[in-house]
Design a protein around this motif. Structure first.
Motif, short mmCIF file in Angstrom:
data_model
loop_
_atom_site.label_atom_id
_atom_site.label_comp_id
_atom_site.label_asym_id
_atom_site.label_seq_id
_atom_site.Cartn_x
_atom_site.Cartn_y
_atom_site.Cartn_z
N PRO A 1 0.89 -1.42 -0.10
CA PRO A 1 -0.04 0.09 0.12
C PRO A 1 0.87 1.27 0.16
O PRO A 1 0.40 2.24 -0.62
CB PRO A 1 -0.93 -0.23 1.34
N ASP A 2 2.01 1.39 0.72
CA ASP A 2 2.84 2.43 0.81
C ASP A 2 3.44 2.91 -0.65
O ASP A 2 3.43 3.91 -1.03
CB ASP A 2 3.78 2.61 1.95
N ASN B 1 0.60 4.07 -3.06
CA ASN B 1 0.33 5.44 -2.76
C ASN B 1 1.39 6.50 -3.14
O ASN B 1 1.09 7.42 -3.80
CB ASN B 1 0.08 5.65 -1.14
N ASP B 2 2.47 6.01 -3.12
CA ASP B 2 3.80 7.19 -3.53
C ASP B 2 3.72 6.86 -4.84
O ASP B 2 4.11 8.10 -5.81
CB ASP B 2 5.21 6.54 -2.91
N ASP C 1 1.14 9.43 -6.60
CA ASP C 1 1.66 10.71 -6.40
C ASP C 1 2.63 11.00 -7.53
O ASP C 1 2.71 12.17 -8.05
CB ASP C 1 2.38 10.98 -5.08
N ARG D 1 -7.00 6.59 -6.45
CA ARG D 1 -6.92 6.99 -4.82
C ARG D 1 -8.24 6.44 -4.33
O ARG D 1 -8.16 5.92 -2.97
CB ARG D 1 -6.79 8.41 -4.93
N MET E 1 -8.24 2.90 -3.70
CA MET E 1 -7.16 2.16 -2.63
C MET E 1 -7.65 2.30 -1.08
O MET E 1 -6.79 2.06 -0.07
CB MET E 1 -5.72 3.21 -2.63
#
Length: 235
Positions: free
Chosen positions: A188-189, A192-193, A196, A211, A214
């Motif tokens: 997940p991390d 997310n990055d 971005d 987004r 997620m």
């Protein structure tokens, strides 16, 4: 069991520097199921390959921001290596770029997604299950990050799963090739990055959809169960 992770990820940005590489991601994923196996990462993106396809019991070809249609020497060499793996019927799994590279190497065609980017968590519906897909999940939510996809399958390939953005979401050839357009290894991390980062060049509505998706939970661990059972299949 000796498993080679063929590292195709050419990303050298801050994103890759802040996260484990794809070889490490797949090690974490698979070793949860089979901690006693031997895993080795081979940097094919640097044009480094095993001396022989018989050096390992199985192979995982990772994702990459590169296109399988790029003219780079390492990509041409990867396709040659895939053809050797196919001739020897060596158990081989491809994820995203790896899925596409296998298709392209064996006579299929890869090109831009007609529907645009696949990004975020997407559900693949599995309409066909082969022996190693046990338990037979009808649907799995997996991370996606691709602007290209398999447009034509190689001869002998069977579609196992699909969704609206990726009609060829997973395929197999015989008992020695198993692929997914998606990313069971992503965390997940990292996702997310990644969203971005790609927001600089991906349409805003795609980013918003990614987004929103997620908020759900990806099921890469379930797909990993299929992966280890694929490698263990008697052949």
């Amino acid at each position: 069991m000796r498993i080679a992770k063929l590292l195709a990820d050419t990303d050298d940005t801050i994103l890759s520097q802040n996260h484990p590489d794809d070889g490490q991601k797949f090690h974490r994923l698979l070793s949860q199921h089979r901690p006693g196996w031997y895993y080795e990462t081979i940097s094919i993106k640097d044009n480094i390959f095993p001396q022989s396809v018989d050096d390992y019991d199985g192979y995982v070809i990772t994702g990459s921001p590169s296109s399988v249609n790029d003219p780079d020497a390492w990509i041409a060499n990867l396709k040659d290596f895939i053809r050797e793996l196919d001739v020897k019927r060596k158990p081989t799994i491809g994820a995203c770029f790896g899925h596409q590279a296998i298709a392209a190497a064996l006579g299929g065609r890869v090109g831009k997604n007609p529907g645009g980017w696949g990004l975020g968590i997407t559900s693949t519906r599995f309409t066909r299950h082969v022996d190693w897909m046990d338990p037979a999940h009808e649907e799995l939510a997996l991370y996606s990050a691709h602007s290209e996809q398999v447009l034509e399958l190689p001869q002998g390939a069977i579609v196992l799963g699909s969704n609206a953005i990726a009609p060829v979401g997973a395929f197999s050839i015989g008992e020695h090739i198993f692929t997914t357009q998606h990313h069971p290894e992503i965390t997940p991390d990292y996702m997310n990055d990644l969203v971005d980062v790609v927001a600089e060049f991906v349409p805003p509505e795609t980013i918003a959809r990614a987004r929103s998706s997620m908020n759900g939970k990806a099921e890469g661990d379930k797909f990993a169960g299929w992966m280890v059972r694929f490698f263990e299949q008697p052949r």
